[in-house]
Write a protein that holds these residues in place. Structure first.
Motif, PDB file in Angstrom:
ATOM      1  N   ARG B  85     -14.220 -16.498 -11.111  1.00  0.00           N
ATOM      2  CA  ARG B  85     -14.081 -15.633  -9.866  1.00  0.00           C
ATOM      3  C   ARG B  85     -14.154 -15.976  -8.802  1.00  0.00           C
ATOM      4  O   ARG B  85     -13.531 -16.040  -7.936  1.00  0.00           O
ATOM      5  CB  ARG B  85     -14.599 -14.584 -10.677  1.00  0.00           C
ATOM      6  CG  ARG B  85     -14.854 -12.922 -10.157  1.00  0.00           C
ATOM      7  CD  ARG B  85     -15.395 -11.970 -10.924  1.00  0.00           C
ATOM      8  NE  ARG B  85     -17.126 -12.623 -10.797  1.00  0.00           N
ATOM      9  CZ  ARG B  85     -17.430 -11.784  -9.538  1.00  0.00           C
ATOM     10  NH1 ARG B  85     -17.212 -11.535  -8.113  1.00  0.00           N
ATOM     11  NH2 ARG B  85     -18.767 -12.041  -9.643  1.00  0.00           N
ATOM     12  N   ARG B  88     -11.188 -18.469  -7.809  1.00  0.00           N
ATOM     13  CA  ARG B  88     -10.202 -17.589  -6.889  1.00  0.00           C
ATOM     14  C   ARG B  88     -10.616 -17.068  -5.374  1.00  0.00           C
ATOM     15  O   ARG B  88     -11.640 -15.966  -6.231  1.00  0.00           O
ATOM     16  CB  ARG B  88      -9.862 -16.369  -7.953  1.00  0.00           C
ATOM     17  CG  ARG B  88      -9.035 -16.854  -9.471  1.00  0.00           C
ATOM     18  CD  ARG B  88      -8.858 -15.698 -10.302  1.00  0.00           C
ATOM     19  NE  ARG B  88      -8.654 -16.329 -11.286  1.00  0.00           N
ATOM     20  CZ  ARG B  88      -8.679 -15.681 -12.396  1.00  0.00           C
ATOM     21  NH1 ARG B  88      -9.227 -14.495 -12.932  1.00  0.00           N
ATOM     22  NH2 ARG B  88      -7.552 -15.923 -13.523  1.00  0.00           N
ATOM     23  N   GLY B  89     -10.015 -17.214  -4.421  1.00  0.00           N
ATOM     24  CA  GLY B  89     -10.715 -16.417  -3.438  1.00  0.00           C
ATOM     25  C   GLY B  89     -11.266 -17.621  -2.617  1.00  0.00           C
ATOM     26  O   GLY B  89     -11.173 -17.299  -0.931  1.00  0.00           O
ATOM     27  N   SER B 102      -0.892  -5.202  -2.530  1.00  0.00           N
ATOM     28  CA  SER B 102      -2.060  -5.927  -2.936  1.00  0.00           C
ATOM     29  C   SER B 102      -3.043  -5.308  -2.801  1.00  0.00           C
ATOM     30  O   SER B 102      -4.485  -6.074  -2.694  1.00  0.00           O
ATOM     31  CB  SER B 102      -1.873  -7.684  -2.173  1.00  0.00           C
ATOM     32  OG  SER B 102      -1.793  -7.683  -0.631  1.00  0.00           O
ATOM     33  N   MET B 103      -3.018  -4.079  -1.628  1.00  0.00           N
ATOM     34  CA  MET B 103      -3.758  -3.547  -1.327  1.00  0.00           C
ATOM     35  C   MET B 103      -4.469  -2.543  -2.136  1.00  0.00           C
ATOM     36  O   MET B 103      -3.471  -1.445  -2.198  1.00  0.00           O
ATOM     37  CB  MET B 103      -4.306  -3.476   0.122  1.00  0.00           C
ATOM     38  CG  MET B 103      -4.047  -4.714   1.552  1.00  0.00           C
ATOM     39  SD  MET B 103      -5.347  -5.258   0.842  1.00  0.00           S
ATOM     40  CE  MET B 103      -5.362  -7.552   1.397  1.00  0.00           C
ATOM     41  N   ASN B 104      -5.782  -2.236  -2.371  1.00  0.00           N
ATOM     42  CA  ASN B 104      -6.102  -0.633  -3.540  1.00  0.00           C
ATOM     43  C   ASN B 104      -5.195   0.569  -1.869  1.00  0.00           C
ATOM     44  O   ASN B 104      -6.552   0.997  -0.781  1.00  0.00           O
ATOM     45  CB  ASN B 104      -7.558  -0.252  -3.270  1.00  0.00           C
ATOM     46  CG  ASN B 104      -8.064   0.500  -3.501  1.00  0.00           C
ATOM     47  OD1 ASN B 104      -7.555   1.563  -4.004  1.00  0.00           O
ATOM     48  ND2 ASN B 104      -8.824   0.681  -4.036  1.00  0.00           N
ATOM     49  N   LYS B 107      -8.404   2.962  -0.407  1.00  0.00           N
ATOM     50  CA  LYS B 107      -9.650   1.895   1.112  1.00  0.00           C
ATOM     51  C   LYS B 107      -8.982   1.301   2.264  1.00  0.00           C
ATOM     52  O   LYS B 107      -8.210   1.237   1.991  1.00  0.00           O
ATOM     53  CB  LYS B 107     -10.155   1.037  -0.069  1.00  0.00           C
ATOM     54  CG  LYS B 107     -11.868   1.817  -1.115  1.00  0.00           C
ATOM     55  CD  LYS B 107     -12.216   0.923  -0.978  1.00  0.00           C
ATOM     56  CE  LYS B 107     -13.375   0.978  -2.037  1.00  0.00           C
ATOM     57  NZ  LYS B 107     -14.181   0.162  -2.253  1.00  0.00           N
ATOM     58  N   GLN B 112     -11.947  -3.326   1.841  1.00  0.00           N
ATOM     59  CA  GLN B 112     -11.581  -3.917   0.425  1.00  0.00           C
ATOM     60  C   GLN B 112     -12.414  -5.318   1.272  1.00  0.00           C
ATOM     61  O   GLN B 112     -12.577  -6.124   0.337  1.00  0.00           O
ATOM     62  CB  GLN B 112     -10.404  -3.981   0.941  1.00  0.00           C
ATOM     63  CG  GLN B 112     -10.040  -2.435  -0.053  1.00  0.00           C
ATOM     64  CD  GLN B 112      -8.636  -2.232  -0.307  1.00  0.00           C
ATOM     65  OE1 GLN B 112      -8.311  -3.326  -1.292  1.00  0.00           O
ATOM     66  NE2 GLN B 112      -7.644  -1.624   0.086  1.00  0.00           N
ATOM     67  N   ASP B 115     -16.140  -5.049   0.234  1.00  0.00           N
ATOM     68  CA  ASP B 115     -15.983  -5.386  -1.062  1.00  0.00           C
ATOM     69  C   ASP B 115     -15.197  -7.649  -1.862  1.00  0.00           C
ATOM     70  O   ASP B 115     -16.364  -7.644  -2.703  1.00  0.00           O
ATOM     71  CB  ASP B 115     -14.215  -4.828  -1.851  1.00  0.00           C
ATOM     72  CG  ASP B 115     -14.647  -3.136  -2.089  1.00  0.00           C
ATOM     73  OD1 ASP B 115     -16.296  -2.737  -1.973  1.00  0.00           O
ATOM     74  OD2 ASP B 115     -14.259  -2.081  -2.350  1.00  0.00           O
ATOM     75  N   LEU B 116     -14.941  -8.073  -1.217  1.00  0.00           N
ATOM     76  CA  LEU B 116     -14.394  -8.955  -1.235  1.00  0.00           C
ATOM     77  C   LEU B 116     -15.732 -10.123  -0.445  1.00  0.00           C
ATOM     78  O   LEU B 116     -15.827 -10.649  -2.123  1.00  0.00           O
ATOM     79  CB  LEU B 116     -13.186  -9.702  -1.096  1.00  0.00           C
ATOM     80  CG  LEU B 116     -13.277 -10.555  -0.738  1.00  0.00           C
ATOM     81  CD1 LEU B 116     -12.490 -10.990  -2.016  1.00  0.00           C
ATOM     82  CD2 LEU B 116     -12.500 -11.505   0.189  1.00  0.00           C
ATOM     83  N   SER B 119     -18.695  -9.019  -3.534  1.00  0.00           N
ATOM     84  CA  SER B 119     -18.043  -9.983  -5.235  1.00  0.00           C
ATOM     85  C   SER B 119     -18.031 -11.331  -5.048  1.00  0.00           C
ATOM     86  O   SER B 119     -18.756 -12.005  -6.112  1.00  0.00           O
ATOM     87  CB  SER B 119     -16.815  -9.814  -5.236  1.00  0.00           C
ATOM     88  OG  SER B 119     -16.379  -8.405  -5.968  1.00  0.00           O
ATOM     89  N   HIS B 120     -18.017 -11.723  -4.087  1.00  0.00           N
ATOM     90  CA  HIS B 120     -18.885 -13.444  -3.758  1.00  0.00           C
ATOM     91  C   HIS B 120     -20.225 -13.943  -3.183  1.00  0.00           C
ATOM     92  O   HIS B 120     -20.109 -15.030  -2.854  1.00  0.00           O
ATOM     93  CB  HIS B 120     -16.916 -13.897  -2.432  1.00  0.00           C
ATOM     94  CG  HIS B 120     -16.179 -14.319  -3.855  1.00  0.00           C
ATOM     95  ND1 HIS B 120     -15.461 -15.505  -4.084  1.00  0.00           N
ATOM     96  CD2 HIS B 120     -14.933 -13.145  -3.534  1.00  0.00           C
ATOM     97  CE1 HIS B 120     -14.527 -15.290  -4.931  1.00  0.00           C
ATOM     98  NE2 HIS B 120     -13.776 -13.548  -4.030  1.00  0.00           N
ATOM     99  N   GLY B 163      -2.543 -10.081   3.743  1.00  0.00           N
ATOM    100  CA  GLY B 163      -2.885 -10.932   2.601  1.00  0.00           C
ATOM    101  C   GLY B 163      -3.306 -12.364   2.991  1.00  0.00           C
ATOM    102  O   GLY B 163      -4.057 -13.163   2.408  1.00  0.00           O
ATOM    103  N   PHE B 166      -7.169 -11.848   3.426  1.00  0.00           N
ATOM    104  CA  PHE B 166      -8.066 -11.957   2.680  1.00  0.00           C
ATOM    105  C   PHE B 166      -8.074 -13.602   1.635  1.00  0.00           C
ATOM    106  O   PHE B 166      -8.536 -13.342   1.207  1.00  0.00           O
ATOM    107  CB  PHE B 166      -7.497 -10.669   2.047  1.00  0.00           C
ATOM    108  CG  PHE B 166      -8.091  -9.891   1.533  1.00  0.00           C
ATOM    109  CD1 PHE B 166      -7.921  -8.959   3.256  1.00  0.00           C
ATOM    110  CD2 PHE B 166      -8.850  -9.368   0.919  1.00  0.00           C
ATOM    111  CE1 PHE B 166      -8.128  -7.742   3.828  1.00  0.00           C
ATOM    112  CE2 PHE B 166      -9.652  -7.901   1.334  1.00  0.00           C
ATOM    113  CZ  PHE B 166      -9.406  -7.094   2.676  1.00  0.00           C
TER     114      PHE B 166
END
Lengths: 330, 338
Positions: B85, B88-89, B102-104, B107, B112, B115-116, B119-120, B163, B166
């Motif tokens: 995980r 990735r990113g 590719s976006m929610n 939100k 987002q 969130d990214l 998450s990282h 994109g 991100f």
């Protein structure tokens, strides 16, 4: 927020027009029913052995005040009183205001329906997510089948089945009424306990009736969202599993919110069978009884309430949707 | 410096006919500071290859063999769970096709982004936002406005650029773009490619662009790799390959491209249809059915991908000079040495 206020005003106005249309429609429809108030009473007098003359005289004495004006002027009068919040008086329970009858029946429908609906929504949605995520495993399949199965059983069969098991066979729960009649209504623990005990079976019936629908709807919604591009994108961006679950959940539950609001209104209308089976003095039973004795004002009042409930639920659903989905906002 | 080393990568999909390879024995290097264009017809396996770089081969696929070594990370294909995980990113930025959402949708872009970052486990989220705004501004957008927007408020070209934001905001060194210009109009195409080139140069990235549009890619790529039937059939420095295509398929692909200046009729369509998983040849060369240069060896021996001069590789039994001359010779030359 002015946009929101304008939306609300527009919806309310449209709702009012809709209520007027339905009120008009039901007023004439109800009066178009064959038979008139007193017919049932007349028959019961005959059954009791009165001769037709006597029976007619007795019925006229009780129901004599029923209006003989032309239907249209009755309608205008009804609308006028309605504007003042007056639903009129019951014909069958002579002189009792319709609003009183409805108010006393209302909680026995609203509380069980609302509780049942929320319980089934909660359980159905969670089960739907599991059924979607585990759709290739045996448990997921079993869950889906449980949904289809319960959704396919008619309400009266379900209610009778519950009665048979929990009352007749196991003697666990009462079969009728809203509470033990020997208890004084109030906030005493005994009375509240008795009310809850009496409400269990109706609530379970309402819950089971809609559980399958929620499960299947949520399952298909989750599966759709799982196939969306942004879910794969969030995976490839390394978003945490919890965050991805939130993305999926919020997007999947969206279409169900509208249905939730709508089904509240619909269950309102569909409570007859369950209230009949459990002899529960709610709105459905009141309506059914009033139809039986051609109690026009009560019928019209009950229909009006159901209409308003459904329209209000619609408006709430619409407005909620604009709050939770930015794409509908403007 | 080689940032990504793909070695002998074979990816299979489960079909009713058993496990069939969508990518077979592919080897590819992505070097720092280089843009590699990966071209091929749909179904050639290029998107599958790109997803495999992130160890994200979709069901019902599996990596049957090979490795994807990323500098400082190791073999991505051996990673799983949180380690994967983070890569990735964090190390590998993936940009979706512009037509994809590719976006929610519920939100804002900014939320987002947070969130990214969370998450990282990014410590300084404020700096992350600042970097994202800076990237957005460099790509010709109003960073503040874009971060406050929802996806549906952005145009296709803007979504594409978001994109890229991100993909790069966590300082990924490898940028993978899947069909970045498909579904965009000509002007947006040029703008997006321009931006890719700029951010690529500024950040010294290793960039892989997957496309079927050999014309668009020729504007910005440094290297070109051509895929057919799950194989890389030719690669090398872009201009060299374009000028001297030594694989019959590359030659046909270039010949099929219409140019804005010049006669449209000069473009010649490639006869036949590209193979899919079930129709691709199991033995011999996968292109032989459509190849005007095919020789007898093509039917039973698959040509290996052989390294030639000037950083070029090709997989063909026919002599390069024969392909270059454009006239199929007598079926005599067998060997595959360039």
């Amino acid at each position: 927020m002015t946009g929101f206020a304008r939306r609300l005003a527009g919806k309310l106005l449209a709702g009012l027009v809709m209520v007027w249309v339905v009120v008009t429609f039901t007023f004439f429809l109800v009066h178009a029913l064959p038979g008139k108030p007193g017919d049932v009473q007349y028959e019961s007098y005959i059954m009791q052995g009165f001769n037709p003359e006597e029976a007619r005289a007795k019925v006229t004495a009780v129901y004599g005040f029923t209006s003989h004006d032309p239907l249209f002027s009755q309608y205008l009068g009804y609308l006028g009183r309605l504007l003042h919040g007056d639903l009129g008086q019951s014909v069958y329970y002579s002189g009792v205001p319709v609003s009183h009858l409805i108010w006393s029946a209302l909680p026995w429908t609203v509380l069980p329906v609302l509780t049942g609906l929320l319980v089934s929504f909660l359980i159905g949605v969670i089960a739907g997510v599991i059924a979607a995520v585990k759709r290739s495993s045996r448990w997921g399949g079993l869950l889906s089948v449980s949904g289809s199965l319960v959704a396919g059983v008619p309400s009266f069969v379900l209610a009778l089945l519950l009665l048979l098991v929990f009352h007749t066979e196991w003697h666990l729960l009462p079969d009728a009424g809203t509470s033990d009649i020997t208890l004084e209504p109030g906030w005493s623990p005994e009375y509240v306990g008795s009310v809850v005990q009496h409400a269990v079976l109706p609530v379970i019936s309402y819950a089971l009736l809609s559980y399958g629908g929620w499960l299947l709807a949520m399952k298909s919604s989750v599966i759709t969202v799982l196939g969306d591009d942004f879910i794969l994108a969030s995976e490839l961006r390394g978003l945490a599993p919890v965050t991805r679950a939130r993305y999926i959940g919020r997007n999947a539950i969206l279409p169900l919110f509208t249905v939730l609001a709508l089904s509240f209104g619909i269950m309102f209308a569909g409570s007859f069978f369950i209230e009949q089976t459990f002899d529960y003095p709610g709105l459905g039973e009141l309506l059914l009884k009033s139809i039986g004795v051609r109690d026009y004002p009560v019928m019209a009042g009950a229909f009006l309430l159901i209409t308003v409930a459904i329209i209000a639920a619609n408006i709430v659903a619409d407005l909620c949707y604009t709050l939770i989905d930015p794409r509908v906002r403007r | 410096m080689t940032e990504v080393q793909v070695r002998d990568l074979t990816i299979e999909y489960q079909t009713s006919a058993g496990w069939l390879p969508a990518v077979a024995g592919a080897s590819l290097d992505l070097r720092a500071g280089e843009i590699t264009g990966l071209v091929g017809e749909s179904g050639s396996g290029k998107s599958t290859l790109a997803l495999a770089l992130l160890n994200a081969v979709p069901e019902p696929g599996r990596v049957a063999a090979g490795s994807v070594e990323v500098a400082g990370v190791g073999d991505v294909l051996s990673l799983s769970g949180k380690q994967l995980r983070k890569v990735r990113g964090g190390e590998l930025g993936y940009v979706f096709q512009a037509s994809q959402n590719s976006m929610n949708p519920l939100k804002t872009i900014g939320k987002q982004l947070l969130d990214l970052g969370r998450s990282h486990e990014v410590k300084d989220l404020r700096a992350l936002i600042a970097r994202a705004k800076d990237l957005a501004n460099r790509m010709g957008m109003d960073g503040d406005r874009v971060l406050d927007s929802y996806q549906h408020q952005l145009s296709g070209g803007m979504r594409q650029r978001i994109g890229i934001v991100f993909a790069l905001v966590l300082n990924a060194k490898v940028l993978i773009l899947d069909e970045p210009t498909t579904a965009l109009d000509m002007l947006s195409q040029a703008a997006v490619l321009d931006i890719v080139r700029t951010v690529h140069d500024e950040n010294q990235l290793s960039t892989l662009i997957i496309t079927h549009d050999i014309g668009a890619i020729s504007e910005i790529a440094d290297r070109l790799a051509v895929m057919y039937g799950g194989r890389i059939v030719e690669d090398g420095p872009l201009l060299d390959v374009l000028r001297r295509p030594t694989h019959p398929y590359t030659r046909a692909l270039i010949g099929a491209t219409a140019r804005i200046t010049g006669d449209v009729d000069a473009a010649r369509a490639l006869p036949g249809r590209p193979p899919d998983l079930t129709t691709v040849a199991r033995v011999g060369c996968v292109f032989r059915d459509r190849c005007p240069f095919a020789v007898t060896a093509c039917a039973d021996t698959e040509p290996p991908l052989v390294v030639g001069e000037a950083g070029r590789r090709r997989a063909c039994h026919v002599e390069p000079s024969t392909v270059l001359s454009g006239t199929p010779g007598t079926p005599a030359a067998v060997g595959g040495q360039p």
